[in-house]
Design a protein around this motif. Structure first.
Motif, PDB file in Angstrom:
ATOM      1  N   ARG A 104      41.150  35.528  42.401  1.00 22.25           N
ATOM      2  CA  ARG A 104      41.104  36.477  43.516  1.00 22.25           C
ATOM      3  C   ARG A 104      39.739  36.438  44.183  1.00 22.25           C
ATOM      4  O   ARG A 104      38.715  36.385  43.515  1.00 22.25           O
ATOM      5  CB  ARG A 104      41.417  37.877  42.984  1.00 22.25           C
ATOM      6  N   GLY A 105      39.725  36.477  45.511  1.00 16.50           N
ATOM      7  CA  GLY A 105      38.477  36.536  46.260  1.00 16.50           C
ATOM      8  C   GLY A 105      37.898  35.185  46.634  1.00 16.50           C
ATOM      9  O   GLY A 105      36.989  35.102  47.460  1.00 16.50           O
ATOM     10  N   LYS A 133      41.658  34.582  58.196  1.00 13.25           N
ATOM     11  CA  LYS A 133      42.317  34.453  56.904  1.00 13.25           C
ATOM     12  C   LYS A 133      42.777  33.007  56.653  1.00 13.25           C
ATOM     13  O   LYS A 133      42.720  32.511  55.533  1.00 13.25           O
ATOM     14  CB  LYS A 133      43.521  35.385  56.857  1.00 13.25           C
ATOM     15  N   ASN A 193      39.534  34.277  50.992  1.00 14.83           N
ATOM     16  CA  ASN A 193      39.498  35.554  50.290  1.00 14.83           C
ATOM     17  C   ASN A 193      40.865  35.874  49.687  1.00 14.83           C
ATOM     18  O   ASN A 193      41.497  36.877  50.014  1.00 14.83           O
ATOM     19  CB  ASN A 193      39.062  36.670  51.247  1.00 14.83           C
ATOM     20  N   SER A 227      44.202  36.713  47.562  1.00 13.31           N
ATOM     21  CA  SER A 227      44.740  37.772  46.712  1.00 13.31           C
ATOM     22  C   SER A 227      46.054  37.257  46.116  1.00 13.31           C
ATOM     23  O   SER A 227      46.597  36.250  46.595  1.00 13.31           O
ATOM     24  CB  SER A 227      44.988  39.042  47.527  1.00 13.31           C
ATOM     25  N   PRO A 228      46.568  37.937  45.095  1.00 10.56           N
ATOM     26  CA  PRO A 228      47.834  37.474  44.501  1.00 10.56           C
ATOM     27  C   PRO A 228      48.971  37.345  45.510  1.00 10.56           C
ATOM     28  O   PRO A 228      49.865  36.510  45.315  1.00 10.56           O
ATOM     29  CB  PRO A 228      48.133  38.551  43.461  1.00 10.56           C
ATOM     30  N   GLU A 229      48.918  38.116  46.589  1.00 14.00           N
ATOM     31  CA  GLU A 229      49.966  38.033  47.612  1.00 14.00           C
ATOM     32  C   GLU A 229      49.959  36.698  48.357  1.00 14.00           C
ATOM     33  O   GLU A 229      50.924  36.353  49.044  1.00 14.00           O
ATOM     34  CB  GLU A 229      49.827  39.166  48.625  1.00 14.00           C
ATOM     35  N   ASP A 230      48.876  35.961  48.233  1.00 13.31           N
ATOM     36  CA  ASP A 230      48.788  34.644  48.868  1.00 13.31           C
ATOM     37  C   ASP A 230      49.421  33.546  48.025  1.00 13.31           C
ATOM     38  O   ASP A 230      49.481  32.390  48.456  1.00 13.31           O
ATOM     39  CB  ASP A 230      47.323  34.286  49.147  1.00 13.31           C
ATOM     40  N   VAL A 235      47.491  32.627  42.732  1.00 13.52           N
ATOM     41  CA  VAL A 235      46.257  33.407  42.750  1.00 13.52           C
ATOM     42  C   VAL A 235      46.340  34.478  41.655  1.00 13.52           C
ATOM     43  O   VAL A 235      47.278  35.275  41.623  1.00 13.52           O
ATOM     44  CB  VAL A 235      46.031  34.065  44.117  1.00 13.52           C
TER      45      VAL A 235
END
Lengths: 114, 114
Positions: free
Chosen positions: B15-16, B65, B82, B84-87, B113
Motif C-alpha cells: 500500500r502507498g 493516479k 499511491n 491501495s488494495p482497491e487497485d 496490493v
C-alpha cells in the motif's frame, strides 16, 4: 448511455452439448460487434467480429454468432462444446461515433463439464 | 495480428507505493488503450494513449493516479500511483487495428496490493 448486456453470468453445460451465450446492446445507428474469450490467467483473444455484410459470422474454435439488428443482439453459439472451451466470454461493441472505443459486457463464464 | 508484451506479468505491492507497467508492441500503432479488469468484473477503459499527445482519460480515472507515457509508436507505460488494495486488478494494454476497430490485447499485468 450506451451499454452491452450479457444476461447470463454463468453457463454450465456438459461436453458435446450445444451452447448459446447471449449478448444485447443498446440501440445505435451503427455498431461493430465482437466476442472475446479469456482463458484462465490469460489475456483476451478475439473469437469473431461483425463489421458489415452477412449477419452470420464464423470465428475460431467452431464458434459463430448472428447479428440481429431488430433485436439488437449478437448471440454466440457453438453446436458442440469441449472441455477446453471453459473460459470467460466477453461481448464487446463499438458504437457509432464513439471514436472506436470498445464497450464490454460483464462477461459470461462458460463451464464445460465432462 | 499484433504481438503485445506486457511487463510485469504479475506483482505484489505494498500500500502507498507505485508501479509502472510497460507495454511493447511489435509494430507501430496509432492508438493504444489501457484497461482495468477488477476481480470478477468486465473490462473498463482507463485511458487512450496517442503518441505525441496527452492521454485521454475516461470518467473516474485521473492522470495523477494513472499517469501514462507514450514516447513512440510501439511503447507505452501506465503507472498506478499511491496504490491501495482497491487497485488490485489486471491491467491490460491493447492496440487497435484500423479500419476494423478490433483490439488486440496483451496478456495483462496482475497486480495485488496488500
Amino acid at each position: 448511455a450506451q451499454s452491452v448486456t450479457q444476461l447470463d453470468s454463468q453457463v454450465p453445460v456438459f461436453e458435446e452439448a450445444p451452447v448459446e451465450l447471449r449478448c444485447n446492446y443498446s440501440s445505435s445507428v451503427s455498431v461493430y460487434l465482437f466476442w472475446y474469450v479469456q482463458y484462465p490467467n490469460q489475456g483476451l483473444q478475439l473469437l469473431l467480429k461483425y463489421l458489415s455484410g452477412s449477419t452470420l459470422v464464423k470465428g475460431i474454435n467452431g464458434f459463430e454468432a448472428e447479428f440481429n439488428k431488430s433485436q439488437t443482439s449478437f448471440h454466440l453459439r457453438k453446436p458442440s462444446v469441449h472441455i477446453s472451451d471453459t473460459a470467460e466470454y466477453f461481448c464487446a461493441v463499438i458504437f457509432g461515433g464513439s471514436n472506436y472505443k470498445l464497450t464490454f459486457g460483464k462477461g459470461t463464464l462458460l463451464t464445460v463439464n465432462p | 495480428s499484433a504481438v503485445i508484451s506486457q511487463k510485469p506479468s504479475r506483482d505484489i505491492c505494498q500500500r502507498g507505493t507505485s508501479l509502472t507497467i510497460q507495454c511493447q508492441v511489435d509494430s507501430q500503432v496509432t492508438m493504444m488503450f489501457w484497461y482495468r479488469q477488477q476481480p470478477g468484473q468486465s473490462l473498463t477503459l482507463i485511458a487512450t494513449a496517442n503518441q505525441g499527445s496527452e492521454a485521454t482519460y475516461e470518467s473516474g480515472f485521473v492522470i495523477d493516479k494513472f499517469p501514462i507515457s507514450r514516447p513512440n509508436l510501439t511503447f507505452s507505460t501506465l503507472t498506478v500511483s499511491n496504490m491501495s488494495p482497491e487497485d488490485s486488478s489486471i491491467y491490460l494494454c491493447s492496440v487497435e487495428r484500423t479500419p476494423t476497430g478490433e483490439l488486440f490485447f496483451g496478456e495483462g499485468s496482475r497486480l495485488t496490493v496488500l
